[in-house]
Design a protein around this motif. Structure first.
Motif, PDB file in Angstrom:
ATOM      1  N   VAL A 196      11.105  -0.657   3.637  1.00 18.90           N
ATOM      2  CA  VAL A 196      10.240  -1.355   4.362  1.00 18.90           C
ATOM      3  C   VAL A 196       9.159  -2.005   3.033  1.00 18.90           C
ATOM      4  CG1 VAL A 196       8.294  -1.677   6.121  1.00 18.90           C
ATOM      5  CG2 VAL A 196      10.323  -0.056   6.277  1.00 18.90           C
ATOM      6  N   ILE A 197       9.089  -3.168   3.322  1.00 21.25           N
ATOM      7  CA  ILE A 197       8.128  -4.120   2.580  1.00 21.25           C
ATOM      8  C   ILE A 197       7.150  -4.680   3.516  1.00 21.25           C
ATOM      9  CG2 ILE A 197       7.748  -5.844   0.963  1.00 21.25           C
ATOM     10  CD1 ILE A 197      10.635  -5.337  -0.153  1.00 21.25           C
ATOM     11  N   THR A 198       5.944  -4.707   3.376  1.00 21.85           N
ATOM     12  CA  THR A 198       4.750  -5.246   4.272  1.00 21.85           C
ATOM     13  C   THR A 198       3.971  -6.175   3.570  1.00 21.85           C
ATOM     14  OG1 THR A 198       4.837  -3.221   5.746  1.00 21.85           O
ATOM     15  CG2 THR A 198       2.983  -4.913   5.793  1.00 21.85           C
ATOM     16  N   VAL A 199       3.973  -7.279   3.884  1.00 25.60           N
ATOM     17  CA  VAL A 199       2.875  -8.280   3.086  1.00 25.60           C
ATOM     18  C   VAL A 199       1.912  -8.861   4.290  1.00 25.60           C
ATOM     19  CG1 VAL A 199       2.767 -10.580   2.102  1.00 25.60           C
ATOM     20  CG2 VAL A 199       4.922  -9.207   1.599  1.00 25.60           C
ATOM     21  N   VAL A 266       9.504  -6.824   5.935  1.00 25.23           N
ATOM     22  CA  VAL A 266      11.021  -7.078   5.497  1.00 25.23           C
ATOM     23  C   VAL A 266      11.549  -5.581   5.685  1.00 25.23           C
ATOM     24  CG1 VAL A 266      12.486  -7.915   4.002  1.00 25.23           C
ATOM     25  CG2 VAL A 266      10.403  -9.058   4.316  1.00 25.23           C
ATOM     26  N   LEU A 267      12.666  -5.356   6.352  1.00 24.21           N
ATOM     27  CA  LEU A 267      13.251  -4.213   6.230  1.00 24.21           C
ATOM     28  C   LEU A 267      14.644  -4.181   5.744  1.00 24.21           C
ATOM     29  CD1 LEU A 267      13.866  -1.229   7.250  1.00 24.21           C
ATOM     30  CD2 LEU A 267      14.476  -2.003   9.523  1.00 24.21           C
ATOM     31  N   SER A 268      14.924  -3.542   4.531  1.00 24.93           N
ATOM     32  CA  SER A 268      16.562  -3.326   4.018  1.00 24.93           C
ATOM     33  C   SER A 268      17.309  -2.418   4.690  1.00 24.93           C
ATOM     34  CB  SER A 268      16.150  -3.247   2.373  1.00 24.93           C
ATOM     35  OG  SER A 268      17.441  -2.724   1.737  1.00 24.93           O
ATOM     36  N   GLU A 269      18.345  -3.020   5.298  1.00 21.96           N
ATOM     37  CA  GLU A 269      19.144  -1.821   6.261  1.00 21.96           C
ATOM     38  C   GLU A 269      20.363  -2.207   6.331  1.00 21.96           C
ATOM     39  OE1 GLU A 269      17.508   0.679   9.979  1.00 21.96           O
ATOM     40  OE2 GLU A 269      18.186  -1.543  10.628  1.00 21.96           O
ATOM     41  N   LEU A 310       2.703  -3.748   0.481  1.00 16.41           N
ATOM     42  CA  LEU A 310       2.998  -2.547   0.527  1.00 16.41           C
ATOM     43  C   LEU A 310       4.531  -2.451   0.235  1.00 16.41           C
ATOM     44  CD1 LEU A 310       2.567   1.123   0.824  1.00 16.41           C
ATOM     45  CD2 LEU A 310       3.087   0.266   3.381  1.00 16.41           C
ATOM     46  N   CYS A 311       4.866  -1.811  -0.855  1.00 13.05           N
ATOM     47  CA  CYS A 311       6.528  -1.656  -1.057  1.00 13.05           C
ATOM     48  C   CYS A 311       6.933  -0.423  -1.324  1.00 13.05           C
ATOM     49  CB  CYS A 311       6.847  -2.404  -2.601  1.00 13.05           C
ATOM     50  SG  CYS A 311       5.995  -4.120  -2.591  1.00 13.05           S
TER      51      CYS A 311
END
Length: 311
Positions: A196-199, A266-269, A310-311
């Motif tokens: 999960v990447i939060t901007v 952004v969720l990589s899944e 947050l990465c």
């Protein structure tokens, strides 16, 4: 007291209604949400919902539904809970001090077993939870209402010696410690499954374009571009030195506004990227080749200052 010590997340200024956003970290005893705005001159009703998620199908549970209505001579407020798509027994609070065409200040104070609500500095109602407080993580605002500011605060403002709520001073954007763009973050080990990447950031005064992208050596499997002139939001990718066909993200209105805070997740899944904006899902995006472990850099550039990455 320093207002920064009370700040849970950046305040929201002049959001477009209907509006929905994530409550960072959810709600816990002692947390507050302060909402300043005004009732429409021809209003019949509006509602403020503290939801358990942001799903629309199936609809998320609404732990606390705060619903002022103006159809009668005296305004009244209906409070209720939506559980598994069914409304429970409603509670009516008469003689609410809200008027058509008038401004208001609402303060929601969340305690262990109930929420206390004040209107214009005076306590008006208590509502006992029917669903766990810890599950409330989304704020939704709908109906005939104009919102000037939403502030998220962390301390209990009540003084045991006083019955009224104190006046909560608005938090301003310049309270936040913001980072300039461009900004780059590296991923030495690549992205993991369900990464999960939060901007979180603030759009500048005269915005032009904002771009968030993920790089993988010479390719860009994910690029999100907000174009303020065209009022468009697009996803695209770069593979083998060739850009794909831009995929326009369809929304009822343009999501970014000058001098307003935003949160992008952004969720990589499972071979795709999943995207959410201010708690609202925006869809899934699949590049032709997807290897999360090869992604080694996040870049953010353009018309924003960043509050938290947050990465």
């Amino acid at each position: 007291m320093d207002p920064l010590s009370l700040l849970l997340q950046p305040p929201v200024f002049y959001p477009i209604v209907p509006y929905m956003c994530t409550i960072f970290g959810g709600l816990r005893p002692g947390r507050m949400i302060l909402i300043q705005g005004g009732v429409g001159s021809e209003a019949t009703r509006f509602q403020i919902d503290f939801q358990c998620g942001c799903s629309t199908l199936p609809r998320s549970d609404v732990a606390f539904h705060f619903n002022p209505r103006f159809s009668s001579s005296d305004a009244h407020i209906i409070c209720n809970t939506l559980y598994k798509d069914h409304w429970l027994d409603e509670i009516k609070f008469s003689r609410a001090p809200l008027r058509k065409g008038k401004s208001f200040v609402l303060l929601f104070l969340f305690l262990t077993d109930k929420v206390k609500v004040s209107i214009d500095g005076k306590h008006f109602l208590d509502f006992t939870y029917r669903l766990p407080l810890k599950d409330m993580d989304t704020l939704g605002i709908y109906g005939d209402v104009f919102i000037r500011e939403i502030s998220f605060l962390s301390s209990n403002p009540l003084d045991d010696k006083m019955t009224p709520y104190p006046v909560c001073q608005p938090l301003k954007p310049d309270n936040a410690d913001l980072q300039k763009t461009p900004l780059s973050k590296s991923f030495p080990m690549g992205l993991s499954e369900s990464h999960v990447i939060t901007v979180r950031g603030l759009v500048t005064v005269n915005p032009d374009e904002l771009t968030i992208l993920l790089k993988s050596n010479d390719s860009i499997p994910f690029q999100l571009t907000a174009n303020f002139e065209e009022q468009s939001l697009c996803y695209n990718y770069l593979m083998a030195q060739s850009w794909g066909q831009p995929q326009k993200i369809q929304t009822p209105f343009f999501l970014f506004y000058p001098e307003k805070f935003f949160e992008i997740i952004v969720l990589s899944e499972a071979g795709q990227f999943r995207l959410a904006f201010n708690g609202t899902p925006l869809g899934d995006f699949c590049p032709p080749v997807f290897d999360p472990k090869s992604i080694n850099e996040l870049q953010i550039r353009g018309s924003a200052e960043l509050f938290h990455v947050l990465c």
